[in-house]
Design a protein around this motif. Structure first.
Motif, PDB file in Angstrom:
ATOM      1  N   LEU A 181       0.787  -1.128   0.295  1.00  0.00           N
ATOM      2  CA  LEU A 181      -0.503   0.165  -0.066  1.00  0.00           C
ATOM      3  C   LEU A 181       1.188   1.349  -0.119  1.00  0.00           C
ATOM      4  N   GLN A 182       0.445   2.432  -0.723  1.00  0.00           N
ATOM      5  CA  GLN A 182       1.505   3.562  -0.899  1.00  0.00           C
ATOM      6  C   GLN A 182       0.649   4.742  -1.209  1.00  0.00           C
ATOM      7  N   LEU A 183       1.894   5.424  -0.348  1.00  0.00           N
ATOM      8  CA  LEU A 183       1.038   7.192  -0.121  1.00  0.00           C
ATOM      9  C   LEU A 183       1.286   7.723  -1.400  1.00  0.00           C
ATOM     10  N   LYS A 184       1.682   8.554  -2.285  1.00  0.00           N
ATOM     11  CA  LYS A 184       2.893   9.323  -2.560  1.00  0.00           C
ATOM     12  C   LYS A 184       2.095  10.660  -3.138  1.00  0.00           C
ATOM     13  N   LEU A 185       2.909  11.569  -3.059  1.00  0.00           N
ATOM     14  CA  LEU A 185       2.607  12.768  -3.772  1.00  0.00           C
ATOM     15  C   LEU A 185       3.450  12.862  -5.199  1.00  0.00           C
ATOM     16  N   LEU A 186       3.085  13.490  -6.333  1.00  0.00           N
ATOM     17  CA  LEU A 186       3.327  13.975  -7.318  1.00  0.00           C
ATOM     18  C   LEU A 186       3.311  15.408  -7.879  1.00  0.00           C
ATOM     19  N   TYR A 187       4.356  15.144  -8.535  1.00  0.00           N
ATOM     20  CA  TYR A 187       4.449  17.398  -9.106  1.00  0.00           C
ATOM     21  C   TYR A 187       4.059  16.961 -10.721  1.00  0.00           C
ATOM     22  N   GLU A 188       3.058  17.895 -11.304  1.00  0.00           N
ATOM     23  CA  GLU A 188       2.639  17.754 -13.098  1.00  0.00           C
ATOM     24  C   GLU A 188       3.600  18.598 -13.460  1.00  0.00           C
ATOM     25  N   TRP A 189       4.553  18.217 -14.627  1.00  0.00           N
ATOM     26  CA  TRP A 189       5.305  18.714 -15.057  1.00  0.00           C
ATOM     27  C   TRP A 189       4.968  18.689 -16.743  1.00  0.00           C
ATOM     28  N   LYS A 190       4.381  19.265 -16.923  1.00  0.00           N
ATOM     29  CA  LYS A 190       4.072  19.088 -18.728  1.00  0.00           C
ATOM     30  C   LYS A 190       3.172  17.178 -18.592  1.00  0.00           C
ATOM     31  N   ASN A 191       3.972  16.616 -19.290  1.00  0.00           N
ATOM     32  CA  ASN A 191       3.262  14.921 -18.990  1.00  0.00           C
ATOM     33  C   ASN A 191       4.571  14.224 -18.278  1.00  0.00           C
ATOM     34  N   PHE A 192       5.070  15.035 -17.912  1.00  0.00           N
ATOM     35  CA  PHE A 192       6.397  13.756 -15.970  1.00  0.00           C
ATOM     36  C   PHE A 192       4.744  14.418 -15.171  1.00  0.00           C
ATOM     37  N   PRO A 194       6.685  13.432 -11.318  1.00  0.00           N
ATOM     38  CA  PRO A 194       7.571  12.939 -10.511  1.00  0.00           C
ATOM     39  C   PRO A 194       7.547  12.595  -9.365  1.00  0.00           C
ATOM     40  N   PHE A 195       7.858  11.898  -8.583  1.00  0.00           N
ATOM     41  CA  PHE A 195       6.953  11.428  -7.437  1.00  0.00           C
ATOM     42  C   PHE A 195       7.871  10.986  -6.164  1.00  0.00           C
TER      43      PHE A 195
END
Length: 291
Positions: A181-192, A194-195
């Motif tokens: 089970l995972q909890l992630k924080l994502l940053y959206e830059w164009k189509n990329f 990273p998390f």
């Protein structure tokens, strides 16, 4: 003499009378006042575009389209205006390699190959940041096998319980299921995207022993690991198409005090005070079901 003068005077008077009766052509000048009225046209944006008609003006942005945009530029102020995106839900399949420091054969490669399936859900929180919650099931192949029925192993022999009842080792391999089970924080830059994230998982290892039944070793019992482990994850996601996402992820977690248990017995097999590390690299393909 008098008579001639009278006739001349009468002829002259007659000529004058005839000239007075002749019509003369007069010139008439007509002046026209021209008034010019100016017409003012007001432009108004329309929401319905007739079929086959191409308009080159700025498009009308509806509320639904705003939900699909991360941000747009306010031309009057020159600053980006962020719009909250909607909730997304998807499924993922993938494969990877895992390295464990506790169940390994020094003479063989320690990398296990595995496959996984999972579900995930994400929701934007602020600007280009989103939170994602995911659940996965992994199945890892075996790289470490011990079978006391086929060959001598360093685990051959008796293992005694607290009441001095023997257990005879049978077999073990590190093929196992893993639940994460995972909890992630994502940053959206164009189509990329990273998390980084936190994870909790459970590895289901299994070891087999012959246990005594009526003081005879003839009952086969499985001892399994039941502990939860905690670690972290990092990686990147790439939105290749409108509904498809590729991901590359690295995970690492610690296994403290590894032990194997059986509910019928009140003791642990191989209970240690050591800490072992497991690391893995996963490649996945996700499909966005909704959002």
């Amino acid at each position: 003499m008098f008579l001639r003068k009278l006739i001349f005077i009468l002829l002259l008077a007659l000529v004058q009378i005839l000239n007075a009766q002749r019509k003369k052509a007069d010139t008439l000048y007509v002046y026209e006042k021209v008034i010019i009225y100016d017409t003012i046209y007001l432009e108004k944006a329309i929401r319905i575009q007739p079929k086959g008609l191409s308009l080159h003006s700025s498009p009308i942005i509806t509320g639904k389209e705003l939900l699909d945009m991360g941000s747009f530029k306010d031309e009057t102020k020159g600053v980006p205006v962020y719009v909250r995106k909607k909730f997304q839900f998807g499924a993922e399949i993938g494969s990877g390699l895992k390295n464990s420091s506790w169940a390994k054969d020094p003479n063989k490669s320690n990398s296990q190959f595995g496959v996984n399936i999972g579900l995930w859900a994400s929701r934007p929180i602020i600007h280009n940041f989103s939170l994602m919650l995911s659940a996965h099931v992994y199945h890892w192949s075996s790289t470490f096998d011990l079978d006391a029925n086929k060959e001598d192993t360093w685990l051959n022999g008796y293992y005694f319980t607290k009441d001095s009842q023997p257990l005879l080792f049978q077999r073990f391999n590190n093929k196992h299921f893993e639940y994460a089970l995972q909890l992630k924080l994502l940053y959206e830059w164009k189509n990329f995207h990273p998390f980084i994230g936190l994870l909790a998982n459970k590895n289901s290892y299994k070891m087999q022993f012959l246990a005594p039944e009526n003081h005879i070793l003839n009952k086969q019992e499985d001892f399994t690991s039941n502990q939860f482990n905690f670690g972290y994850a990092m990686g990147i996601r790439y939105k290749a198409l409108k509904k498809w996402i590729l991901s590359l992820e690295y995970q690492e977690y610690k296994m403290d005090n590894v032990s194997l248990k059986n509910s019928s017995y009140n003791f642990d097999i191989f209970k240690t005070n050591n800490t072992f590390a497991e690391r893995k690299i996963n490649f996945g393909i996700s499909y966005i079901i909704s959002g």
